[in-house]
Structure formats: C-alpha cells, structure tokens
Design a protein around this motif. Structure first.
Motif, PDB file in Angstrom:
ATOM      1  N   TRP A   1     -13.035   9.462  -0.072  1.00 58.84           N
ATOM      2  CA  TRP A   1     -14.109   8.531   0.282  1.00 58.84           C
ATOM      3  C   TRP A   1     -15.335   9.315   0.731  1.00 58.84           C
ATOM      4  O   TRP A   1     -16.475   8.957   0.378  1.00 58.84           O
ATOM      5  N   HIS A   2     -15.124  10.381   1.470  1.00 61.07           N
ATOM      6  CA  HIS A   2     -16.244  11.196   1.958  1.00 61.07           C
ATOM      7  C   HIS A   2     -16.994  11.838   0.796  1.00 61.07           C
ATOM      8  O   HIS A   2     -18.227  11.919   0.818  1.00 61.07           O
ATOM      9  N   ASP A   3     -16.270  12.289  -0.231  1.00 58.98           N
ATOM     10  CA  ASP A   3     -16.907  12.862  -1.417  1.00 58.98           C
ATOM     11  C   ASP A   3     -17.781  11.817  -2.109  1.00 58.98           C
ATOM     12  O   ASP A   3     -18.914  12.097  -2.517  1.00 58.98           O
TER      13      ASP A   3
ATOM     14  N   ASN B   1       0.827  -1.208   0.000  1.00 58.69           N
ATOM     15  CA  ASN B   1       0.000   0.000   0.000  1.00 58.69           C
ATOM     16  C   ASN B   1       0.861   1.257   0.000  1.00 58.69           C
ATOM     17  O   ASN B   1       0.543   2.249  -0.642  1.00 58.69           O
ATOM     18  N   GLN B   2       2.005   1.190   0.685  1.00 53.73           N
ATOM     19  CA  GLN B   2       2.872   2.358   0.765  1.00 53.73           C
ATOM     20  C   GLN B   2       3.483   2.682  -0.591  1.00 53.73           C
ATOM     21  O   GLN B   2       3.514   3.839  -1.008  1.00 53.73           O
TER      22      GLN B   2
ATOM     23  N   GLY C   1      -6.055  -0.387   1.335  1.00 54.67           N
ATOM     24  CA  GLY C   1      -6.666   0.547   2.270  1.00 54.67           C
ATOM     25  C   GLY C   1      -5.989   1.893   2.168  1.00 54.67           C
ATOM     26  O   GLY C   1      -4.772   1.964   1.999  1.00 54.67           O
ATOM     27  N   ASP C   2      -6.785   2.956   2.236  1.00 54.20           N
ATOM     28  CA  ASP C   2      -6.238   4.310   2.141  1.00 54.20           C
ATOM     29  C   ASP C   2      -6.965   5.248   3.097  1.00 54.20           C
ATOM     30  O   ASP C   2      -8.127   5.022   3.459  1.00 54.20           O
TER      31      ASP C   2
ATOM     32  N   VAL D   1     -11.450   0.995   2.109  1.00 57.60           N
ATOM     33  CA  VAL D   1     -11.027   0.075   1.059  1.00 57.60           C
ATOM     34  C   VAL D   1     -11.239   0.684  -0.319  1.00 57.60           C
ATOM     35  O   VAL D   1     -12.255   1.326  -0.585  1.00 57.60           O
ATOM     36  N   ARG D   2     -10.257   0.470  -1.202  1.00 59.05           N
ATOM     37  CA  ARG D   2     -10.433   0.757  -2.627  1.00 59.05           C
ATOM     38  C   ARG D   2     -10.139  -0.527  -3.398  1.00 59.05           C
ATOM     39  O   ARG D   2      -9.278  -1.325  -3.025  1.00 59.05           O
ATOM     40  N   ARG D   3     -10.843  -0.697  -4.505  1.00 58.29           N
ATOM     41  CA  ARG D   3     -10.727  -1.931  -5.275  1.00 58.29           C
ATOM     42  C   ARG D   3     -10.614  -1.646  -6.772  1.00 58.29           C
ATOM     43  O   ARG D   3     -10.968  -0.587  -7.248  1.00 58.29           O
ATOM     44  N   GLY D   4     -10.069  -2.617  -7.513  1.00 54.89           N
ATOM     45  CA  GLY D   4     -10.245  -2.643  -8.946  1.00 54.89           C
ATOM     46  C   GLY D   4      -9.137  -2.231  -9.884  1.00 54.89           C
ATOM     47  O   GLY D   4      -9.240  -2.430 -11.082  1.00 54.89           O
TER      48      GLY D   4
END
Length: 276
Positions: free
Chosen positions: A123-125, A3-4, A260-261, A240-243
């Motif tokens: 994510w909030h947007d 992720n980093q 994860g971000d 979580v972000r995917r794809g």
C-alpha cells in the motif's frame, strides 16, 4: 475468516490480447483518466447475495482445507447504504509495470511485462507512486462507485457472472479452486485493457489484480459510515483492497467485495490505480 484463507491462497505459490480502443477523452479530463460524475449510489450489498454467488462457484479446496463458503465472510459488505460522492477522476487502467518503472526506477512485479499491471506493491508503494505523479489513491467509496460504472448490479456488467468479461481463476489457473468451464485466455495477469470497459470507460475494475485504496479497513465500517464522501476509519492496522484478481473465484469480482490487508504486504495478486 475469509481474509485469512485468501491470504493463504496467495502465499501458496508465486510463479496477447490487444488493448481495446479507449473511448474519446472528455474535455478537461486528465490524460489517461476518466471523469466519474458526482452523485448518489448504493454502496455495499446484502451479505446473502455474496454468499449465494460464492456457493455457485466454490465447493471447497483441499489446498486451503476448506469445504465451502461461509456466510460470515460477507457480513462486511452490509448494510447497503446510500453514499454521495463528489465528481473525481480515475485512471482508466491499472498502473502498468512500464509506468511504475519510469516513475519509481524499479519493477517489483512477479509476472514481468511492460503492459501488465504492476503487482507485488505494498500500500505504501502504491501511495508513493500516486503522489509522485500528482495523483492519489481513490477512497473505497470512490472505487466502488467507479467500479459500478453507473449501474446498480452485482457485477460491473450485470447481476450474473460472465467469464468473458474479466481475468480470474479460470481453466488456465493453477489453483485447485479454478473454474474449468471458463477460459479467459490468461493463466496469470493480462495486459491492462484486455477486456471491455465499464460504463465509465474504466478497464479491469473486476479481476486481473486487486487494487489498493486509501481507506483503513474496518469490517463494521458500513454501519457508521458517513453519507457524504466517506473516507474510512481514522486509523487501523489494515488497508482495503478491492476488485478481485487473476487468482480469484468469480464471486470475488463482485463490485461490493472488500478485504483488509497489512499495508506492507507485497503479493502478485495486488496492484492499484490512481485517482484525482
């Protein structure tokens, strides 16, 4: 950690295929959405498969100061486990800049175009948009079931990577890990729906932009996840972000890949779609 270095990838720099005809809408299905049938599916993947696919396409990056793949990057994809999901609806396409601007009054995207996916959204947007239009973000389990398109394969289309099926870091890509043997026709984001849909009639479930989902991220979550309609950990610090995205290696287009971000980040490889 994986992720980093992925985060570093997208911080390095921030710089028309016609839409394919969508399948006919199912009676009762909301406009622009596809019905994802309820039932069981196998979530996750043996981490050794992720490592194997990575080694096929990533031999290192001078920019990232990495010599190659590490098996530890893929432990969060296991163990494989059976999940039962209720019927739901998923947007056929990633939310476009035109749709986002009409609803929210602004367009934060780096790569401008009404038919391109909206990106540089937190994510909030994404959560706020989905709620405003009467929908919600999909859960991680819903997203994976939808991405598989009714198949139990490594990629949405099969067990081998196919560079004609999605937008990723091909010969047109600016990064030093690009794959020159492939040409998907785009250097950055592509108009949504530029590639053929999966078995559920969904477009771009692999590549173009990563997609936020509703769940908090936990790398060990699959070890304790509920079998029935899992909704992720009750709390956390990352979403979580995917794809996979336009800047991703082929390996990141697998249906099981998960990251994860920080939910507040806004970067050009991340967008979203909504569910209901």
């Amino acid at each position: 950690q994986r992720n980093q270095w992925t985060q570093e990838v997208f911080e390095l720099s921030r710089t028309k295929v016609a839409r394919l005809q969508p399948p006919a809408a199912t009676s009762g299905t909301p406009t622009g959405m596809a019905k994802i049938p309820g039932g069981e599916f196998m979530a996750g993947l043996d981490p050794s498969i992720g490592y194997r696919e990575c080694t096929k396409y990533f031999q290192g990056s001078e920019a990232l100061k990495l010599d190659g793949c590490e098996s530890s990057w893929f432990t969060n994809e296991g163990p494989e486990h059976m999940v039962l999901i209720d019927t739901f609806y998923m947007d056929k396409y990633e939310v476009t800049q035109g749709e986002y601007e009409r609803a929210m009054g602004s367009n934060p995207s780096h790569f401008k175009g009404a038919s391109l996916p909206v990106e540089k959204v937190s994510w909030h947007d994404a959560d706020a948009y989905c709620k405003k239009v009467g929908k919600r973000l999909p859960t991680e389990a819903e997203w994976e079931k939808a991405a598989k398109g009714g198949r139990d394969t490594v990629y949405p289309w099969g067990n081998e990577f196919d560079g004609s099926k999605a937008n990723f870091c091909d010969a047109n890509c600016k990064y030093d890990w690009k794959r020159p043997e492939f040409d998907d026709g785009h250097a950055t984001t592509a108009p949504v729906g530029s590639y053929r849909p999966n078995g559920y009639g969904l477009y771009d479930m692999a590549g173009n932009v990563y997609e936020w989902v509703s769940d908090w991220y936990d790398g060990n979550y699959y070890r304790t996840a509920s079998r029935n309609n899992p909704r992720g950990p009750s709390s956390g610090t990352q979403k979580v972000r995917r794809g996979g995205s336009w800047g991703s290696l082929p390996n990141d287009l697998r249906s099981a890949i998960r990251y994860g971000d920080d939910p507040s980040i806004r970067i050009s490889p991340i967008g979203f779609r909504c569910a209901k």
